[in-house]
Design an enzyme around this catalytic site. Structure first.
Site, PDB file in Angstrom:
ATOM      1  N   ASP A   1       0.833  -1.204   0.000  1.00  0.00           N
ATOM      2  CA  ASP A   1       0.000   0.000   0.000  1.00  0.00           C
ATOM      3  C   ASP A   1       0.872   1.260   0.000  1.00  0.00           C
ATOM      4  O   ASP A   1       1.883   1.334   0.704  1.00  0.00           O
ATOM      5  CB  ASP A   1      -0.852  -0.030   1.274  1.00  0.00           C
ATOM      6  CG  ASP A   1      -1.820   1.112   1.358  1.00  0.00           C
ATOM      7  OD1 ASP A   1      -2.717   1.168   0.505  1.00  0.00           O
ATOM      8  OD2 ASP A   1      -1.678   1.950   2.268  1.00  0.00           O
TER       9      ASP A   1
ATOM     10  N   GLU B   1       1.154  -0.632  -5.221  1.00  0.00           N
ATOM     11  CA  GLU B   1       0.071   0.338  -5.343  1.00  0.00           C
ATOM     12  C   GLU B   1       0.718   1.721  -5.408  1.00  0.00           C
ATOM     13  O   GLU B   1       0.976   2.358  -4.393  1.00  0.00           O
ATOM     14  CB  GLU B   1      -0.897   0.272  -4.159  1.00  0.00           C
ATOM     15  CG  GLU B   1      -2.144   1.102  -4.410  1.00  0.00           C
ATOM     16  CD  GLU B   1      -2.387   2.256  -3.442  1.00  0.00           C
ATOM     17  OE1 GLU B   1      -3.334   3.014  -3.662  1.00  0.00           O
ATOM     18  OE2 GLU B   1      -1.617   2.431  -2.475  1.00  0.00           O
TER      19      GLU B   1
HETATM   20  C1  GLC Z   1      -3.998   3.366  -0.389  1.00  0.00           C
HETATM   21  C2  GLC Z   1      -5.326   2.679  -0.223  1.00  0.00           C
HETATM   22  C3  GLC Z   1      -6.328   3.674   0.253  1.00  0.00           C
HETATM   23  C4  GLC Z   1      -5.861   4.219   1.568  1.00  0.00           C
HETATM   24  C5  GLC Z   1      -4.429   4.769   1.490  1.00  0.00           C
HETATM   25  C6  GLC Z   1      -3.846   4.950   2.850  1.00  0.00           C
HETATM   26  O1  GLC Z   1      -4.037   4.374  -1.342  1.00  0.00           O
HETATM   27  O2  GLC Z   1      -5.715   2.065  -1.405  1.00  0.00           O
HETATM   28  O3  GLC Z   1      -7.602   3.118   0.352  1.00  0.00           O
HETATM   29  O4  GLC Z   1      -6.715   5.249   1.979  1.00  0.00           O
HETATM   30  O5  GLC Z   1      -3.568   3.883   0.830  1.00  0.00           O
HETATM   31  O6  GLC Z   1      -3.550   3.703   3.435  1.00  0.00           O
END
Ligand code: GLC
Length: 640
Positions: free
Chosen positions: A289, A331
């Site tokens: 993440d 991500e």
């Molecule tokens: C990523 C997740 C999102 C979250 C952020 C903070 O972007 O996909 O949903 O709010 O990280 O953890």
């Protein structure tokens, strides 16, 4: 304690001695893996932490963590490691299909997810991403993205033992379990966070805490605001103690999500331990993440710094020693030049493809596929041994992360174009078919993002006649560009927005909940009923999924563009132009009117083609007409 030497060979014996002092002798397999991966790990660790007096000791602690984890890795998982090592490209297969859901919202609990396995098999899933399921604060926890313990499942969902059993059940069903590894930050309730605030020895530097605004102000000169609706800037103030003003802690996202300090090797070691623990529960992929944010440096945006890559490579080297089959998925929802930097066999083997996702929506709104076409030609290629995860939407907002310089080449101005897209998708643009909701409207910068389910964004909610076809078209693109297609469960039955989030105080402040509804039992019950939107989407989509699984040309990610010489038609070929043999030609019309493709455009192929979706023969010599929002997957043979 001595520092690390510059040569790994000068440190290997001492590190091994220190590690075995903690864990006992290495077994043969670990000895082999250690010998193989230590030469990779050492220089990375030295680049990150070599200046510190505890460098050697910290690296020994990491190796000890890996050895101990290997010793407790279940035999079934070791056998699975061997299997994956003999077929390292398993995730490039055209049989791959991902699904993603919240445990509570889709199935109530882990037990409910286990009961859903027959449905996952019916759909054809081989990859299941369960949204954050770890212990997290009561109330708003950013949907679980504020983790209080990586070793405890949220008790409302089940236990760690159930998670491990579920992983095994899924694996037997041919489905790899994917969970989020939220490693940029923890919740403010994590034990490390409590210890850090209390300045417990060993935890002082786990986070970035400053006595006053001097450093936060200096950092913020170059930082982006990520969740401006939650708090301005990237720091939040801790409560005051003994009448003194509260200190400031780095919090990129919500005020309760505190960024970890990876400049401290103890944080690296602790997080390596958590990854290995999860790998030993049978998790096969960790979705990393917010990967771009993990390293900070004054005077920079503190996103995608070179050290972020060193960290990922170092984590990979540790994993290859002790949980070799675990993969990372990145991500990184950032500029496309940065997104690809994370995608490498030594970093993240998988990555979201946010550009293709956003530009699919761009093409549907503008009825102009040029930006998407350009991205497919220019930005689709990835190194061998890696794959895109291609999705139509996920649990987050859509941000328009295309490159302004790419857009400028075709006469599109980034700033006004993004404004148009936001207006279009939140229903502010006259005549729009979309029913999205704005997310993180930032009046200071004019920036905003868009939320909504696929069906609501595509026009089904508005009753637009093209709605269902757009849902299918968007999925047909994600299913045919290679890598792992990922479906947000519920979208396959045309689930609409759920506005009830606005009445719940825990979710009212975050419009992403509009597209995270509960499992729509009624729509699933209609999935075979062709008089319903659910039935139309489900029937057509599952047919496309089956077709993809039978089409070897869809394996891997190789793709080349095809110029259909029509202003509303996207074109590409799989696997690509270098094969003389048959290939799949994809043509997709993003317009609300039919598109006629002239025979001369198709003259480079033998006239007899096969439409692999309906199995019919197509005569290319007469040209081709695509209906509004229509597409074809054609098996064509290039003329010699
Ligand atoms: C990523 C997740 C999102 C979250 C952020 C903070 O972007 O996909 O949903 O709010 O990280 O953890």
């Amino acid at each position: 304690m001595p520092r690390l030497n510059t040569e790994w060979s000068a440190d290997i014996a001492e590190i091994r001695r220190l590690a075995t002092e903690r864990t006992g002798p290495f077994d043969d397999a670990f000895t082999r893996r250690f010998a193989q991966h230590f030469p990779t790990l050492h220089p990375l660790f030295a680049a990150l932490y070599g200046h510190r007096d505890d460098g050697l000791e910290q690296l020994a602690a990491v190796v000890a963590e890996a050895a101990a984890s290997w010793n407790s890795r279940p035999d079934t998982l070791k056998a699975h490691d061997d299997e994956r090592e003999s077929n390292p490209d398993w995730f490039l297969s055209n049989r791959m299909l991902g699904g993603v859901c919240y445990v509570d919202r889709f199935a109530g609990s882990l037990a409910g997810i286990r009961d859903s396995i027959p449905y996952f098999q019916e759909l054809g899933l081989t990859y299941l991403h369960l949204m954050p399921l770890f212990e997290s604060p009561e109330g708003n926890s950013d949907g679980g993205y504020a983790v209080s313990s990586y070793r405890k499942v949220d008790p409302a969902l089940g236990t760690m033992e159930e998670l491990a059993n579920l992983a095994a059940d899924l694996r037997r069903a041919g489905i790899s379990l994917v969970v989020d590894f939220i490693f940029n930050h923890t919740s403010n309730e994590h034990e490390w966070a409590r210890n850090a605030v209390a300045a417990e020895p060993g935890y002082e530097d786990f986070y970035l805490i400053f006595p006053d605004r001097t450093m936060p102000d200096a950092y913020e000169l170059t930082l982006r605001e990520i969740f401006p609706e939650d708090h301005a800037g990237s720091f939040v103030q801790l409560p005051s103690v003994d009448g003194r003003p509260g200190r400031w802690i780095w919090a990129t996202f919500h005020h309760f999500q505190w960024d970890l300090n990876y400049a401290n090797p103890a944080v690296f070691r602790a997080m390596a331990g958590e990854m290995l623990f999860l790998a030993n529960q049978g998790i096969e992929v960790l979705r990393l993440d917010a990967v771009a944010f993990i390293w900070k440096r004054l005077g920079t945006p503190s996103e995608s710094l070179p050290e972020a890559h060193l960290l990922l490579r170092a984590f990979n080297a540790v994993l290859r020693m002790a949980a070799p089959s675990l993969l990372f998925k990145s991500e990184a929802i950032v500029h496309p030049d940065e997104v690809v930097q994370y995608v490498a066999p030594e970093e993240c083997q998988l990555s979201y493809n946010p550009l293709q996702m956003a530009l699919t929506w761009d093409a549907l709104a503008t009825r102009d596929p040029r930006l998407l076409q350009q991205a497919l030609v220019r930005r689709h290629a990835l190194p061998p041994g890696t794959a895109w995860v291609n999705y139509v939407r996920n649990h987050d907002d859509i941000s328009w992360t295309f490159a302004d310089e790419d857009a400028a080449e075709i006469g599109i101005h980034g700033y006004p174009h993004r404004r148009f897209l936001n207006d279009f998708y939140v229903g502010r643009y006259p005549g729009t078919f979309a029913r999205g909701v704005p997310f993180q409207d930032n009046p200071k910068t004019g920036d905003a993002r868009v939320t909504g389910t696929t069906a609501s964004l595509a026009g089904v909610e508005a009753g637009d006649p093209g709605g269902i076809d757009r849902v299918l078209l968007a999925h047909a693109i994600a299913l045919s560009t290679g890598g792992v297609p990922l479906i947000y469960l519920g979208d396959e039955v045309a689930q609409l927005n759920d506005y009830s989030y606005a009445r719940n105080p825990d979710t009212a402040g975050d419009s992403r909940w509009v597209h995270r509804p509960e499992r729509p039992a009624d729509l699933y019950a209609q999935r075979e009923d062709l008089t319903t939107a659910a039935g139309k989407v489900f029937t057509a989509l599952t047919h496309l999924i089956r077709t993809r699984k039978e089409t070897p040309e869809f394996a891997g990610g190789r793709l080349s563009g095809f110029d259909a010489r029509h202003r509303s038609v996207l074109g590409y070929q799989r696997p690509g132009a270098t094969d003389a043999a048959a290939r799949i030609l994809v043509l997709a019309n993003v317009d609300d009117h039919p598109a006629v493709i002239r025979a001369t455009v198709l003259a480079g192929f033998e006239a007899g083609a096969i439409d692999i979706v309906d199995g019919e023969r197509v005569d290319l010599a007469v040209g081709l007409t695509l209906p509004a929002h229509g597409f074809v997957w054609l098996r064509v043979v290039p003329l010699a």
